[in-house]
Enzyme design. Structure first.
Site, mmCIF file in Angstrom:
data_model
loop_
_atom_site.group_PDB
_atom_site.id
_atom_site.type_symbol
_atom_site.label_atom_id
_atom_site.label_comp_id
_atom_site.label_asym_id
_atom_site.label_seq_id
_atom_site.Cartn_x
_atom_site.Cartn_y
_atom_site.Cartn_z
ATOM 1 N N LYS A 17 6.468 6.174 -0.380
ATOM 2 C CA LYS A 17 6.046 4.824 0.000
ATOM 3 C C LYS A 17 6.353 3.929 -1.191
ATOM 4 C CE LYS A 17 1.928 2.059 0.530
ATOM 5 N NZ LYS A 17 0.457 2.088 0.499
ATOM 6 N N GLY A 57 -7.568 -3.884 -0.013
ATOM 7 C CA GLY A 57 -8.974 -3.758 -0.376
ATOM 8 C C GLY A 57 -9.883 -4.830 0.213
ATOM 9 N N ALA A 79 -2.887 -1.702 4.476
ATOM 10 C CA ALA A 79 -3.647 -2.643 3.632
ATOM 11 C C ALA A 79 -4.484 -3.650 4.411
ATOM 12 C CB ALA A 79 -2.733 -3.405 2.678
ATOM 13 N N GLY A 80 -5.719 -3.752 4.001
ATOM 14 C CA GLY A 80 -6.611 -4.775 4.526
ATOM 15 C C GLY A 80 -7.334 -4.386 5.805
ATOM 16 N N ASN A 86 -7.458 3.181 3.344
ATOM 17 C CA ASN A 86 -8.082 3.979 2.296
ATOM 18 C C ASN A 86 -9.472 3.437 1.952
ATOM 19 O OD1 ASN A 86 -7.341 4.738 -1.208
ATOM 20 N ND2 ASN A 86 -8.809 5.632 0.164
ATOM 21 N N THR A 87 -9.508 2.173 1.509
ATOM 22 C CA THR A 87 -10.766 1.593 1.043
ATOM 23 C C THR A 87 -11.888 1.743 2.075
ATOM 24 O OG1 THR A 87 -9.398 -0.058 -0.061
ATOM 25 C CG2 THR A 87 -11.768 -0.466 -0.021
#
Ligand code: SF4
Lengths: 338, 259
Positions: B99, B160, B186-187, B208-209
């Site tokens: 990635k 995040g 993301a997000g 992930n977050t």
């Protein structure tokens, strides 16, 4: 940006509920940005020769301290011990003596460090851009340089002689580091020298300027506390645990992405609590004497270690608090251009 | 009967279209539990965190062998650094799935599409399976596709932030115009946002977050996996947009049909 008044109001505020609320917010921001991880690093002191005269420091050139400088062989012995404990992020420090620890000496140390560590940072005297470039190519990933205090008059008062007397040269150091390509810059103030709120504001201003102009750099800050030397009659500012906690919270609320370091100069309890609202990197199992890892003694005056726990103990605390200890947070790549 | 064929990237069949990031977990064993319980197929690990001869835990040991390991180039500030990190991943960890993350802004962590495209070109030519993390931009997407990307990973919103599909319209354009799988990265802060991305035709979602910071990451991972699957089925079911089903009258052109 936050104003000077907002900073000093918060520093003077005594409302526990407000503090708790902001600490929680800072904690949430830190977790979202950095995750539930804490990076670990250790320092190695290479030399304590210093040509400056900082009133507050036990290393200053006018005091009768016994000077020491490690040979390349001794450097390697220190590194073997530190690397053997599991540490992969290393901070190499010297006093500010170009004569006794010239760039060539630093280059040698960095090359040896390359054998043992995946990330190498320096805390040495400020250098020129082309010197930083050489060190970058040799494998330096980070540079730490503190302005100590941003109050010019106070700065002049406290720094009696030596290259450090030049405020502007020091102030522009982060820029020279950034221009060289080095990826991490750590900035900070020596809290206790001047009025905390003013210094904090000026640090934020400096950091803001750096973020705007050199956005590719990973920034972090530290708030070392002045330890007053016996016999030093200077009028300093008392810095409480609460002050330090507020510095961390204010930094996090204003700079969500900036790393915040806390060294073993602070005691275990404060360090453990601070993990929850902003700290991203801590040093561990540190020896701050030149040659201290081999000799197993702590002796130097200025950089006393308060948190004496072993790496394993700290690791255990981190895990118990739900943090994953991160040893490797950068894999050094070849920094020479293709 | 549901007919939900797996996603295929570079010849690998991916059943669980929820990809898991690993950088923010509070413990590696917890991460491992999430992977196995939810039967995660694709996991991304930052090369900067990999230490094959670590004294402490080596993150790669916590990732089961049958999972596709995609190493990311986190920390790269330009194409050259991303290329070097990718090569390091191949040498040190034998990984070919990369990635690409090129970020030269430590404040917002927005990817640099131009440098990313350059890295895609070089690494695809070297035989890597390349998945670029990108700001959803049609021109950049075309360039990356032409350069040999295996899939595109546009950001939903700031990393995040948990703000979901702030870039929805632009991701939708990539879904329509690109022939590559689109993995929204993301997000994504809630399973419902992941489902939303899948309903509009994304091929997969990475987070992930949101999972790592949950009080119960195991349940959160499962929730995301299920939401992604539900969104996929909705897309496959070609559910009509609400409001498109019927219009009560034709106020503009109805007059043409009036007697
Ligand atoms: S503070 Fe640093 S520069 Fe100043 S005297 Fe001490 S070691 Fe030297």
């Amino acid at each position: 940006m936050i104003t000077k008044k907002e900073i000093s109001d918060f520093l003077a505020d005594r409302d526990p509920a407000l503090l708790e609320k902001l600490a929680a917010r800072a904690g949430r921001i830190t977790a979202a940005q950095f995750g539930k991880v804490i990076s670990l690093y250790a320092p190695i002191y290479l030399s304590n020769y210093c040509e400056n005269n900082c009133v507050y420091c036990g290393f200053r050139s006018s005091c009768g301290l016994k000077r020491k400088k490690l040979t390349p062989k001794q450097i390697e012995s220190e590194m073997k011990i530190v690397a053997g404990s599991g540490i992969r992020n290393i901070l190499l420090l010297t006093g500010e003596s170009r004569k006794m620890s010239p760039v060539s000496y630093l280059m040698d140390a960095v090359k040896i460090a390359g054998k043992y560590f995946s990330s190498i940072s320096l805390e040495v005297y400020p250098l020129d851009t082309d010197e930083y470039l050489e060190l970058y190519k040799a494998g330096v990933d980070g540079v730490t340089v503190y302005q100590e205090t941003y109050d010019r008059n106070r700065y002049d008062e406290l720094h009696l002689s030596g290259k450090k007397k030049d405020y502007d040269y020091r102030y522009k150091t982060p820029e020279r580091v950034a221009l060289s390509g080095i990826r991490m810059i750590s900035m900070g103030i020596l809290t206790g020298l001047s009025k905390l709120g003013d210094d904090l504001y000026d640090l934020f201003d400096h950091l803001n300027f750096m973020e705007r102009n050199y956005p590719g750099v990973e920034y972090s800050v530290s708030f070392p506390r002045l330890i007053i030397e016996p016999g030093d009659e200077t009028d300093y500012h008392k810095i409480t645990d609460m002050d330090l906690v507020k510095c961390i919270i204010l930094t996090r609320l204003n700079f969500p992405r900036v790393g915040i370091n806390l060294s073993t100069r602070e005691d275990a309890s404060l360090r453990d609590h601070a993990l929850h609202f902003g700290i991203t990197r801590i040093s561990a199992a540190s020896n701050t004497s030149v040659g201290g890892y081999v000799e197993g003694v702590q002796e130097d005056p200025q950089f006393r270690v308060k948190d004496l726990r072993s790496l394993k103990e700290i690791e255990k605390v981190l895990r118990a608090k739900g943090f994953d200890p991160v040893y490797t947070d950068w894999r050094r790549i070849d920094n020479t251009p293709i | 009967m549901q007919n939900n064929p797996p996603l295929e990237i570079a010849g690998k069949k991916i059943k669980n279209r929820f990809f898991l990031g690993t950088g923010k977990f509070g413990s590696k064993s917890e991460m491992m539990k999430c992977i196995s319980e939810s039967e995660i197929d694709v996991v991304t690990v930052a090369m900067r965190r990999v230490d094959a001869d670590a004294e402490s835990e080596n993150i790669l040991e916590f990732i089961p062998d049958d999972v596709i390991l995609m190493v990311n180039t986190s920390g790269a500030r330009n194409a050259e650094e991303a290329i070097r990190i990718a090569r390091l991943a191949r040498e040190a960890a034998g990984v070919d799935w990369i990635k690409i993350e090129v970020i030269n802004d430590s404040k917002y962590l927005l990817p640099d599409n131009r440098e990313t495209a350059e890295a895609v070109r070089v690494l695809a030519a070297e035989g890597f399976v390349v998945l670029p993390y990108m700001t959803p931009d049609l021109y950049a997407a075309r360039e990356m596709e032409e350069a040999g990307a295996a899939a595109l990973m546009p950001l939903g919103s700031l990393i995040g932030s948990g703000e979901g599909l702030q870039a929805k319209k632009f991701i939708e354009i990539l879904i329509k115009e690109s022939s590559l799988p689109i993995v929204v990265d993301a997000g994504i802060g809630r399973p419902s946002q992941a489902a939303e991305a899948m309903e509009m035709g994304a091929s997969a979602v990475l987070a992930n977050t949101a999972v790592a910071l949950a009080d119960d990451p195991g349940n959160a991972t499962m929730a995301f996996s299920l939401a992604v699957k539900a969104g996929r089925l909705a897309w496959l079911g070609n559910m009509a947009e609400p409001g498109n089903i019927a219009s009560a009258s034709s106020p503009l052109t109805g007059f043409l049909f009036e007697e």
